[in-house]
Design a protein around this motif. Sequence first.
Motif, PDB file in Angstrom:
ATOM      1  N   LEU A   1      -2.487  -1.508  54.997  1.00  0.00           N
ATOM      2  CA  LEU A   1      -2.224  -0.102  54.663  1.00  0.00           C
ATOM      3  C   LEU A   1      -1.941   0.703  55.928  1.00  0.00           C
ATOM      4  O   LEU A   1      -1.078   1.583  55.942  1.00  0.00           O
TER       5      LEU A   1
ATOM      6  N   ILE B   1      -3.932  -4.140  40.268  1.00  0.00           N
ATOM      7  CA  ILE B   1      -2.852  -3.253  40.728  1.00  0.00           C
ATOM      8  C   ILE B   1      -1.516  -3.762  40.178  1.00  0.00           C
ATOM      9  O   ILE B   1      -0.677  -2.997  39.704  1.00  0.00           O
TER      10      ILE B   1
ATOM     11  N   ILE C   1      -5.059   2.372  44.338  1.00  0.00           N
ATOM     12  CA  ILE C   1      -5.364   1.136  45.062  1.00  0.00           C
ATOM     13  C   ILE C   1      -6.879   0.944  45.090  1.00  0.00           C
ATOM     14  O   ILE C   1      -7.397   0.036  44.454  1.00  0.00           O
TER      15      ILE C   1
ATOM     16  N   LEU D   1       1.822   2.556  46.422  1.00  0.00           N
ATOM     17  CA  LEU D   1       1.977   3.877  47.045  1.00  0.00           C
ATOM     18  C   LEU D   1       3.228   4.573  46.507  1.00  0.00           C
ATOM     19  O   LEU D   1       3.210   5.755  46.183  1.00  0.00           O
TER      20      LEU D   1
ATOM     21  N   ARG E   1      -9.553  -1.943  43.849  1.00  0.00           N
ATOM     22  CA  ARG E   1      -9.060  -2.784  42.744  1.00  0.00           C
ATOM     23  C   ARG E   1      -8.466  -4.096  43.277  1.00  0.00           C
ATOM     24  O   ARG E   1      -7.943  -4.142  44.394  1.00  0.00           O
ATOM     25  N   SER E   2      -8.542  -5.101  42.464  1.00  0.00           N
ATOM     26  CA  SER E   2      -8.000  -6.405  42.883  1.00  0.00           C
ATOM     27  C   SER E   2      -6.469  -6.342  42.856  1.00  0.00           C
ATOM     28  O   SER E   2      -5.883  -5.474  42.198  1.00  0.00           O
TER      29      SER E   2
ATOM     30  N   LEU F   1       1.532   0.161  56.956  1.00  0.00           N
ATOM     31  CA  LEU F   1       2.478   0.926  56.119  1.00  0.00           C
ATOM     32  C   LEU F   1       2.570   2.371  56.604  1.00  0.00           C
ATOM     33  O   LEU F   1       3.648   2.941  56.681  1.00  0.00           O
TER      34      LEU F   1
ATOM     35  N   TYR G   1       5.564   6.591  54.111  1.00  0.00           N
ATOM     36  CA  TYR G   1       4.135   6.582  53.792  1.00  0.00           C
ATOM     37  C   TYR G   1       3.253   7.401  54.725  1.00  0.00           C
ATOM     38  O   TYR G   1       2.047   7.440  54.550  1.00  0.00           O
TER      39      TYR G   1
ATOM     40  N   LEU H   1       0.954  -3.296  47.857  1.00  0.00           N
ATOM     41  CA  LEU H   1       0.349  -2.001  48.196  1.00  0.00           C
ATOM     42  C   LEU H   1       1.440  -0.946  48.385  1.00  0.00           C
ATOM     43  O   LEU H   1       1.291   0.208  47.991  1.00  0.00           O
TER      44      LEU H   1
ATOM     45  N   ARG I   1      -6.734  -5.739  53.897  1.00  0.00           N
ATOM     46  CA  ARG I   1      -5.985  -4.719  53.164  1.00  0.00           C
ATOM     47  C   ARG I   1      -5.851  -3.455  54.008  1.00  0.00           C
ATOM     48  O   ARG I   1      -4.801  -2.809  54.009  1.00  0.00           O
TER      49      ARG I   1
END
Lengths: 655, 72
Positions: free
Chosen positions: B47, A150, A142, A136, A145-146, B50, B58, A132, B43
């Motif tokens: 994120l 990505i 992102i 970025l 999506r699997s 981050l 970020y 991830l 996820r």
Amino acid sequence: MPEEKPAKSIDQATQELIEKANKEGVNTAFDRAESLKPCPIGAAGSCCKHCGMGPCRVPLPKGKEETPEEKQKRRGVCGATAETIAARNFIRMVAGGASAHSDHGRGVAELFLAVAKGKAPGYEIKDEQKLLQLALDWDIEIGDRSNNEIAVDIGEKALAEFGKQEGELITLRKAPLKRQELWRQQGVAPRGIDREIVEIMHRTHIGVDQDYVNLLKQGVRAAIGDGWGGSMIATELQDILFGTPAPILGKANLGVLKEKEVNIIIHGHEPLLSEMIVAAAAESEMLELAKSKDAEGINLSGMCCTANEILMRHGVPIAGNFLQQELAIVTGAVDAMVVDVQCIMQSIQTVAECYHTKIITTAAKAKIPGATHIEFNEHDAMKSAREIVKTAIENFPNRKGNIMIPDHQCDQIAGFSHETINYLLGGMFRASYRPLNDNIINGRIRGVAGVVGCNNARVKHNEAHIVMVKELIKNDVLVITTGCNAIACAEAGLMVPEAASKYAGEGLAEVCETVGIPPVLHMGSCVDNSRILIAATAMVKDGGLGDDISDLPVAGAAPEWMSEKAISIGQYFVASGVYTVFGVTWPTEGSKEVTEFLFKDMEKLYGGMWDFQPDPVRAAQLMIAHIDSKRKALGIDQARERVLYDMEMRRELEG
Amino acid sequence: MVYKTVKKEAPGRGEVDILAETYEAGIPAGEEVGRWRQKMESRDEKLKYLKSGERYWYSDDWFGSEKRKNPA
Ligand code: SF4
């Protein structure tokens, strides 16, 4: 009485095995370094063999100042001056080093893409967060999506960076903003990783670029394409595939070999196959096969940077660094040494022929006559891995009996990626470099030094590494390390938290003890020098220590360098604003102008510069002086009144 | 937690009791010991980390020392 020869290593295990090799008539790099002296003209960068009219040797006259007329005449047949020749040689070293790191990065990117497309069974995406993060970084969607979707985009983008023809590398965005601007102003932001290397080869061909300043500038551009490009891509994608390193326990030195087990040493640089060998060696079928050959188990260990990679992620013990590769075989207990690319001595095959060891080459681009070749196939990596482990097991009964494993090994804690340092300093809810910056500002930590690089058979094995690192930490400089320096530090016991109270200055020891970290932090393999760049950038971005890497109280060193990769690393450290000092020998000494440019003028352009000092204590002192000058420029040089908090005061505070 | 202390000379205060090391000496056991990243599961959580932990790159509103500058 015969005069006693000085030891060739500071490490006891190494000394014992050199002695065994001597007794058994086995020729090693230590012997060859003695009988084969370096050519002084080539060593100073004053020999050109770039065309069929040469080689042309243009050495600096010894023991006298050269007259302008003499200098005029000091040229190759084509008229190339000593400056042009020294600069050409220097940037060809950069090209060699940058291509090694970057080709490694390309290999990882190719495997990464195959994994993302489901075409590399056995591999998977292990670190979603790093995936991830890269999405970025590179503006990849992102959404819902699997991971594999990505990853396909990331893999394609990564591969494109190598052959890109214009614009600038996407990875430069990670650098401090001011540094990015400076690179653009200087015209050294790399367009594509390969392009800058090819351009070096073109410009250094006979009759092309004949201005040493312009040549050296291209060296900067290609080196940035290594550190902030190829190496960084290698590190980032490996983290996604194999996991971002976190603190892990391991052991180091030749004593990690086990007499009663099948010993497999994985040597080289790329973790692609070695990750699979780690898995294959743990399979019950393999263990049973080993037992059927009267072995008690399978013992994996690493050597050179492959060792660092599998230590950082799996805690696999390290058998040794560059100059210990032949000696590992001399133990008589290594059943297979598996190699891929970089820093592999051709003579391991000759040494192996004196024992029973099978040398197994695995890369199509790196073969050795006489060795067994089992090629790594990313589409069926497990098959290659199993075949390798099996070959080693089957070789176990062929041992010749002259086994001697030195009883020396040290504990170490490795796994200090940038992400982990950030987490360790600040915790899950506010990961941060603040405590590091604060402790630099308050003077407990004087600065940070990146000490990296090879072993060099021209100097006593590991001595310069350890002497320099001890001098630095004694003076409150936190050391971050990679490559063979990291292995040397582990072998000397510098990578356990206890080393702080034993070797570090009071201020550094206090910080290390509070955080629970060693005073020397293992950041990984040589492509992982990109982690050092990211850590330095995080220090800048956290604030309080200037706006650019060149403002930080930091320095770099490779006290026992020998490879072209080290020159490329040094060049990108300097181009990133870091004062960088090398030991052993300096490859442009044949030209005062070129050396002056690298040692002085580069500072005006990039804020960092090269230096050369073979004495490791003096080199450390130069680094400390540089760190102090940066502290002064930041206005943090005044010793602050330090209040020693006793338990009474502490309780009051807490209350 | 019982803290370990050591005696040290403090300027103007003579010998004082100060906090000694807080880590446990020796080698912690277990493979899992350093695995901090695995604590994050979803996820979203990753994120979010981050944006905060790696805010230097970020976060939209926090650029550290570069906050004061015009972002390039
Ligand atoms: S390129 Fe010039 S200096 Fe180099 S070998 Fe040929 S003639 Fe000599």
